[in-house]
Design a protein around this motif. Structure first.
Motif, short mmCIF file in Angstrom:
data_model
loop_
_atom_site.label_atom_id
_atom_site.label_comp_id
_atom_site.label_asym_id
_atom_site.label_seq_id
_atom_site.Cartn_x
_atom_site.Cartn_y
_atom_site.Cartn_z
N GLY A 196 -2.09 -0.26 2.16
CA GLY A 196 -1.43 -0.05 3.44
C GLY A 196 -2.47 0.41 4.45
O GLY A 196 -3.37 1.18 4.11
N GLY A 231 5.63 -4.82 5.75
CA GLY A 231 5.03 -3.56 6.18
C GLY A 231 5.05 -3.44 7.68
O GLY A 231 6.07 -3.60 8.32
N TRP A 236 9.24 -3.41 8.44
CA TRP A 236 10.06 -2.21 8.61
C TRP A 236 11.26 -2.41 9.52
O TRP A 236 12.30 -1.78 9.32
CB TRP A 236 9.21 -1.00 9.04
CG TRP A 236 8.75 -0.33 7.81
CD1 TRP A 236 7.60 -0.59 7.12
CD2 TRP A 236 9.48 0.62 7.04
NE1 TRP A 236 7.57 0.16 5.96
CE2 TRP A 236 8.70 0.91 5.89
CE3 TRP A 236 10.71 1.27 7.18
CZ2 TRP A 236 9.11 1.82 4.91
CZ3 TRP A 236 11.11 2.18 6.21
CH2 TRP A 236 10.33 2.44 5.09
N GLY A 242 6.32 -1.25 2.76
CA GLY A 242 6.85 -2.53 3.21
C GLY A 242 6.26 -3.68 2.41
O GLY A 242 6.96 -4.64 2.07
N LYS A 243 4.97 -3.58 2.08
CA LYS A 243 4.33 -4.64 1.29
C LYS A 243 4.88 -4.65 -0.14
O LYS A 243 5.09 -5.72 -0.71
CB LYS A 243 2.81 -4.43 1.28
CG LYS A 243 2.16 -4.87 2.59
CD LYS A 243 0.70 -4.47 2.63
CE LYS A 243 0.03 -5.02 3.87
NZ LYS A 243 -1.28 -4.38 4.11
N HIS A 258 3.93 3.57 5.33
CA HIS A 258 4.96 2.59 5.68
C HIS A 258 4.47 1.16 5.42
O HIS A 258 5.22 0.32 4.93
CB HIS A 258 5.39 2.75 7.14
CG HIS A 258 6.36 3.87 7.36
ND1 HIS A 258 5.99 5.18 7.38
CD2 HIS A 258 7.71 3.87 7.53
CE1 HIS A 258 7.06 5.95 7.57
NE2 HIS A 258 8.12 5.17 7.66
N ASP A 259 3.20 0.90 5.77
CA ASP A 259 2.66 -0.44 5.53
C ASP A 259 2.67 -0.76 4.03
O ASP A 259 3.10 -1.83 3.61
CB ASP A 259 1.24 -0.53 6.11
CG ASP A 259 0.75 -1.97 6.19
OD1 ASP A 259 1.58 -2.87 6.46
OD2 ASP A 259 -0.45 -2.21 5.98
N LEU A 260 2.21 0.22 3.26
CA LEU A 260 2.17 0.06 1.80
C LEU A 260 3.58 -0.21 1.23
O LEU A 260 3.79 -1.16 0.47
CB LEU A 260 1.58 1.33 1.18
CG LEU A 260 1.58 1.42 -0.34
CD1 LEU A 260 0.60 0.41 -0.93
CD2 LEU A 260 1.24 2.83 -0.80
#
Ligand code: MG
Length: 375
Positions: free
Chosen positions: A78, A369, A150, A143-144, A139-141
């Motif tokens: 992320g 993410g 998101w 979402g991935k 959040h990026d992590l």
């Protein structure tokens, strides 16, 4: 190949390519050996170079210090970022020092957002941009891992994202005209005010275009009578609202202005985090949420929900920052009245591909993410 395997493979490649390194406040580099089943944090300083010098009521600058962050979990990465315009009081040294204190490898389940971010918040007060960098990367992590962006996880409708404004800074008449030309694709303009030539700036823009203007006085109007006169003058010239007209300490004067102004009065410097939304309700019609103030997406979402429930207007802003943090903020865009997400367009060395403005509008994609790829 399923999506998770693909992402994992890509991310593992990125680890090998980018060799995660942590840089301490003292400038010492540490090469990280990611621990499996744990959150692994790495970070490095990055200087943002601005396309034009950025002139506000209180100062001017040509670069912005920034720290890029990676949060790795079982081969998935992320991305996050801390951007530190000087008035926020953070620096590359303070952000690296803060991030260096964190031990995120104690967490084995990245989905425990509340627990992880409460820990990050507890390590030291303030440090909002530093905290935001971890929040965005988390959040990026997540979402991935889930394979979703998101805005979808939050249940938002991307077509509700507003147009974004494009900022025209305080400058000479010639440069202002050039910037208005550059801003041709944008349906809303934003002007920074708070100097003696405020009206002149609007007149120059109005000599070239009738597009609506968002006004940001950056605390530049000390006198409430003058501020009210400006609000009336701006309302007659198709301006949408006035952001932070008076110094943030002048709460009673701002409340006086809000009672009389034909334009909504929006809090920016006055407000940072969730508890400030209630305070803002006393003197402002709305709030400007920025991830570098709110400590990231988690609290920004709560701020937007609270402001809405109080009947307040919501604006989404950013600092000068790469497409990483801008794309993270954009995930919230369907919740807000106005977006001011042009920070990535103001820098010459963006190191992410992310949220695009299409026909003046914030446009969200299916990328998981926060929707970015490193360049
Ligand atoms: Mg502002």
């Amino acid at each position: 190949m399923d999506r998770r395997k693909f992402l994992k493979g890509t991310a593992l490649g990125l680890i090998a390519l980018s060799s995660p390194i942590s840089i301490s406040a003292a400038g010492e580099a540490t090469r990280l050996v990611p621990k499996r089943g744990r959150l692994n944090l790495s970070f490095k300083p990055y200087e943002l170079k601005l396309r034009h010098s950025f002139n506000l009521a209180k100062y001017s600058r040509t670069t912005t210090p920034d720290v890029l962050v990676q949060l790795e979990y079982d081969g998935i990465i992320g991305y996050g970022e801390a951007s530190m315009p000087p008035y926020l009081g953070e620096s590359i040294a303070s952000v690296c020092e803060f991030l260096g204190k964190l031990d995120l490898s104690q967490f084995t389940d990245p989905f425990r957002i509340e627990e992880i971010l409460a820990y990050v918040d507890s390590v030291a007060p303030n440090n909002r941009a530093a905290k935001a960098s971890v929040d965005i990367a988390l959040h990026d992590l997540l979402g991935k891992i889930m394979g979703q962006p998101w805005y979808k996880i939050w249940g938002l409708s991307p077509e509700k994202a507003p147009n974004t404004s494009f900022t025209i800074g305080i400058d000479t008449a010639e440069v202002v005209r050039k910037k208005v030309d550059e801003a041709a694709p944008y349906k809303v303009l934003k002007v920074k005010m708070g100097l003696d030539n405020d009206k002149e700036l609007v007149e120059i823009i109005r000599s070239k275009t009738d597009r609506p203007i968002c006004v940001d006085a950056n605390q530049g109007w000390d006198d409430k009578e003058k501020a009210l006169e400006m609000c009336h003058w701006l309302a007659e010239r198709n301006c949408l609202f006035v952001e932070q007209p008076m110094p943030k300490e002048k709460i009673d004067e701002t409340a006086w202005l809000r009672e009389r102004s034909p334009l909504p009065i929006i809090a920016d410097e006055f407000l940072q985090r969730l508890p400030d939304v209630l305070r803002a309700k006393e003197a402002y019609d709305g709030i400007n949420i920025k991830l570098m103030k709110s400590t990231g997406m988690h609290e920004a979402y709560k701020m937007a929900v609270l402001a809405r429930s109080l009947g307040m207007k919501v604006m989404l802003g950013c600092m000068t920052e790469t497409s990483c943090a801008v794309s993270a903020a954009a995930q919230l865009a369907p919740m807000v009245d106005w977006a001011d997400l042009d920070g990535n367009l103001l820098i010459a060395n963006d190191c992410f591909d992310g949220m695009k403005i299409v026909d003046g509008k914030v446009t969200l994609t299916d990328r998981p993410g926060i929707g970015v790829l490193p360049i």
